[in-house]
Design a protein around this motif. Structure first.
Motif, PDB file in Angstrom:
ATOM      1  N   VAL A  18       2.398  17.151 -13.025  1.00 56.76           N
ATOM      2  CA  VAL A  18       2.320  18.215 -12.669  1.00 56.76           C
ATOM      3  C   VAL A  18       3.488  19.301 -13.500  1.00 56.76           C
ATOM      4  CG1 VAL A  18       2.634  20.515 -11.072  1.00 56.76           C
ATOM      5  CG2 VAL A  18       0.684  18.390 -10.458  1.00 56.76           C
ATOM      6  N   LEU A  19       4.988  18.389 -13.517  1.00 50.90           N
ATOM      7  CA  LEU A  19       6.059  18.394 -14.044  1.00 50.90           C
ATOM      8  C   LEU A  19       5.805  19.008 -15.561  1.00 50.90           C
ATOM      9  CD1 LEU A  19       9.140  17.172 -12.174  1.00 50.90           C
ATOM     10  CD2 LEU A  19       8.529  19.752 -12.260  1.00 50.90           C
ATOM     11  N   ALA A  20       4.474  18.110 -16.306  1.00 51.90           N
ATOM     12  CA  ALA A  20       5.122  17.754 -17.805  1.00 51.90           C
ATOM     13  C   ALA A  20       4.236  18.863 -17.650  1.00 51.90           C
ATOM     14  CB  ALA A  20       3.764  16.281 -18.124  1.00 51.90           C
ATOM     15  N   MET A  21       3.025  19.421 -17.488  1.00 49.87           N
ATOM     16  CA  MET A  21       2.205  20.496 -17.590  1.00 49.87           C
ATOM     17  C   MET A  21       2.975  21.828 -17.348  1.00 49.87           C
ATOM     18  SD  MET A  21      -0.616  18.990 -18.518  1.00 49.87           S
ATOM     19  CE  MET A  21      -1.691  20.840 -18.825  1.00 49.87           C
ATOM     20  N   LEU A  22       4.117  21.944 -16.015  1.00 51.33           N
ATOM     21  CA  LEU A  22       4.488  22.698 -16.324  1.00 51.33           C
ATOM     22  C   LEU A  22       5.841  23.715 -17.464  1.00 51.33           C
ATOM     23  CD1 LEU A  22       4.842  25.770 -14.548  1.00 51.33           C
ATOM     24  CD2 LEU A  22       6.703  23.643 -12.922  1.00 51.33           C
ATOM     25  N   ALA A  23       5.812  21.951 -18.180  1.00 51.87           N
ATOM     26  CA  ALA A  23       7.402  22.318 -18.788  1.00 51.87           C
ATOM     27  C   ALA A  23       6.421  22.662 -19.652  1.00 51.87           C
ATOM     28  CB  ALA A  23       7.325  21.184 -18.939  1.00 51.87           C
ATOM     29  N   LEU A  24       5.595  22.344 -20.206  1.00 47.12           N
ATOM     30  CA  LEU A  24       4.431  22.534 -21.416  1.00 47.12           C
ATOM     31  C   LEU A  24       3.768  24.296 -21.780  1.00 47.12           C
ATOM     32  CD1 LEU A  24       2.870  21.551 -24.019  1.00 47.12           C
ATOM     33  CD2 LEU A  24       1.304  20.813 -22.624  1.00 47.12           C
ATOM     34  N   THR A  25       3.536  24.628 -20.315  1.00 42.56           N
ATOM     35  CA  THR A  25       3.026  26.310 -19.616  1.00 42.56           C
ATOM     36  C   THR A  25       3.980  26.891 -20.108  1.00 42.56           C
ATOM     37  OG1 THR A  25       1.343  24.918 -18.513  1.00 42.56           O
ATOM     38  CG2 THR A  25       1.668  27.186 -18.120  1.00 42.56           C
TER      39      THR A  25
ATOM     40  N   LEU B  48       0.578  -1.143   0.386  1.00 38.18           N
ATOM     41  CA  LEU B  48       0.278   0.681   0.033  1.00 38.18           C
ATOM     42  C   LEU B  48       0.791   1.733   0.048  1.00 38.18           C
ATOM     43  CD1 LEU B  48      -3.016  -1.153   2.223  1.00 38.18           C
ATOM     44  CD2 LEU B  48      -2.980  -0.308  -0.428  1.00 38.18           C
ATOM     45  N   ARG B  49       2.397   1.193   1.043  1.00 39.82           N
ATOM     46  CA  ARG B  49       3.052   2.611   0.778  1.00 39.82           C
ATOM     47  C   ARG B  49       3.243   3.040  -0.761  1.00 39.82           C
ATOM     48  NH1 ARG B  49       5.599   0.593   5.856  1.00 39.82           N
ATOM     49  NH2 ARG B  49       3.676   1.048   7.229  1.00 39.82           N
ATOM     50  N   GLY B  50       3.745   1.446  -1.518  1.00 39.81           N
ATOM     51  CA  GLY B  50       4.354   1.794  -1.953  1.00 39.81           C
ATOM     52  C   GLY B  50       3.875   2.250  -3.342  1.00 39.81           C
ATOM     53  N   ARG B  51       2.524   1.950  -3.368  1.00 39.64           N
ATOM     54  CA  ARG B  51       1.247   2.359  -4.510  1.00 39.64           C
ATOM     55  C   ARG B  51       1.375   4.322  -4.096  1.00 39.64           C
ATOM     56  NH1 ARG B  51      -0.572  -0.845  -8.249  1.00 39.64           N
ATOM     57  NH2 ARG B  51      -3.064  -0.167  -8.290  1.00 39.64           N
ATOM     58  N   LYS B  52       1.256   4.493  -2.720  1.00 39.87           N
ATOM     59  CA  LYS B  52       0.814   5.486  -2.331  1.00 39.87           C
ATOM     60  C   LYS B  52       1.678   6.329  -3.298  1.00 39.87           C
ATOM     61  CE  LYS B  52      -0.599   8.353   1.453  1.00 39.87           C
ATOM     62  NZ  LYS B  52      -0.328   8.888   2.416  1.00 39.87           N
ATOM     63  N   LEU B  53       3.223   5.378  -2.602  1.00 36.69           N
ATOM     64  CA  LEU B  53       3.849   6.620  -3.925  1.00 36.69           C
ATOM     65  C   LEU B  53       4.670   6.833  -5.457  1.00 36.69           C
ATOM     66  CD1 LEU B  53       7.160   5.480  -1.054  1.00 36.69           C
ATOM     67  CD2 LEU B  53       5.943   7.949  -0.897  1.00 36.69           C
ATOM     68  N   LEU B  54       3.875   5.947  -5.599  1.00 34.97           N
ATOM     69  CA  LEU B  54       3.552   5.665  -6.834  1.00 34.97           C
ATOM     70  C   LEU B  54       2.674   6.705  -7.138  1.00 34.97           C
ATOM     71  CD1 LEU B  54       4.405   4.211  -9.309  1.00 34.97           C
ATOM     72  CD2 LEU B  54       2.828   2.676  -9.837  1.00 34.97           C
ATOM     73  N   ASN B  55       1.604   6.759  -6.928  1.00 33.57           N
ATOM     74  CA  ASN B  55       0.452   7.691  -7.801  1.00 33.57           C
ATOM     75  C   ASN B  55       0.943   9.218  -7.037  1.00 33.57           C
ATOM     76  OD1 ASN B  55      -1.147   6.010  -8.500  1.00 33.57           O
ATOM     77  ND2 ASN B  55      -2.513   5.496  -5.982  1.00 33.57           N
ATOM     78  N   ILE B  56       1.528   9.928  -6.320  1.00 36.13           N
ATOM     79  CA  ILE B  56       2.023  10.771  -6.001  1.00 36.13           C
ATOM     80  C   ILE B  56       3.333  11.083  -6.441  1.00 36.13           C
ATOM     81  CG2 ILE B  56       3.794  11.803  -3.960  1.00 36.13           C
ATOM     82  CD1 ILE B  56       2.780  10.622  -2.524  1.00 36.13           C
ATOM     83  N   TYR B  57       3.568   9.552  -7.304  1.00 38.54           N
ATOM     84  CA  TYR B  57       5.133   9.973  -9.212  1.00 38.54           C
ATOM     85  C   TYR B  57       4.536  10.872  -9.385  1.00 38.54           C
ATOM     86  CZ  TYR B  57       8.369   9.204 -11.949  1.00 38.54           C
ATOM     87  OH  TYR B  57       9.198   9.338 -13.179  1.00 38.54           O
ATOM     88  N   TYR B  58       3.409   9.422 -10.214  1.00 46.24           N
ATOM     89  CA  TYR B  58       2.938   9.695 -11.000  1.00 46.24           C
ATOM     90  C   TYR B  58       1.428  11.403 -10.970  1.00 46.24           C
ATOM     91  CZ  TYR B  58      -0.544  10.106 -14.766  1.00 46.24           C
ATOM     92  OH  TYR B  58      -2.025   9.547 -15.916  1.00 46.24           O
ATOM     93  N   VAL B  59       1.650  11.927 -10.327  1.00 46.54           N
ATOM     94  CA  VAL B  59       1.256  13.278  -9.379  1.00 46.54           C
ATOM     95  C   VAL B  59       1.841  14.299 -10.101  1.00 46.54           C
ATOM     96  CG1 VAL B  59      -0.478  14.640  -9.047  1.00 46.54           C
ATOM     97  CG2 VAL B  59      -1.258  12.682  -8.289  1.00 46.54           C
TER      98      VAL B  59
END
Length: 109
Positions: free
Chosen positions: A92-99, A77-88
């Protein structure tokens, strides 16, 4: 989660069939309800013991196997939570770079 709901999840837990959401609720309940923990321990002992007999493996402390299974579930569960945080975070970084690229192109005009 009620005890009845937790009891219905014992076999799906043992068979690793719970969703992450169900697993989180189940583990939370098991850690706070001694009666449900004991129910899980009984079923786990029976199924793990039968598996050992079928495999002809060495005798292991079945209580320790349950504790290892619970720890592995929590780590999952901790690993999945970290994976979800990493994904988000990566989104966000991709959207920032695109902006930034879009702003630079607009300023270039």
């Amino acid at each position: 989660m009620t005890c009845k709901e937790a009891e219905q999840m014992v076999m799906p837990y043992i068979n690793k069939e719970l969703t992450d959401k169900e697993l989180k609720a189940f583990l939370s309940h098991i850690h706070t309800c001694q009666a449900c923990y004991e129910e899980l321990e009984i079923y786990y002992t029976i199924y793990a013991g039968l598996a050992q007999l079928e495999e002809g493996g060495k005798d292991q402390n079945l209580h320790n196997l349950l504790q290892e299974s619970l720890r592995a579930s929590e780590l999952h569960l901790r690993g999945r939570k970290l994976l979800n945080i990493y994904y988000v975070f990566s989104q966000v970084l991709a959207m920032l770079a695109l902006t930034v690229i879009m702003v630079m192109e607009i300023l270039r005009l």
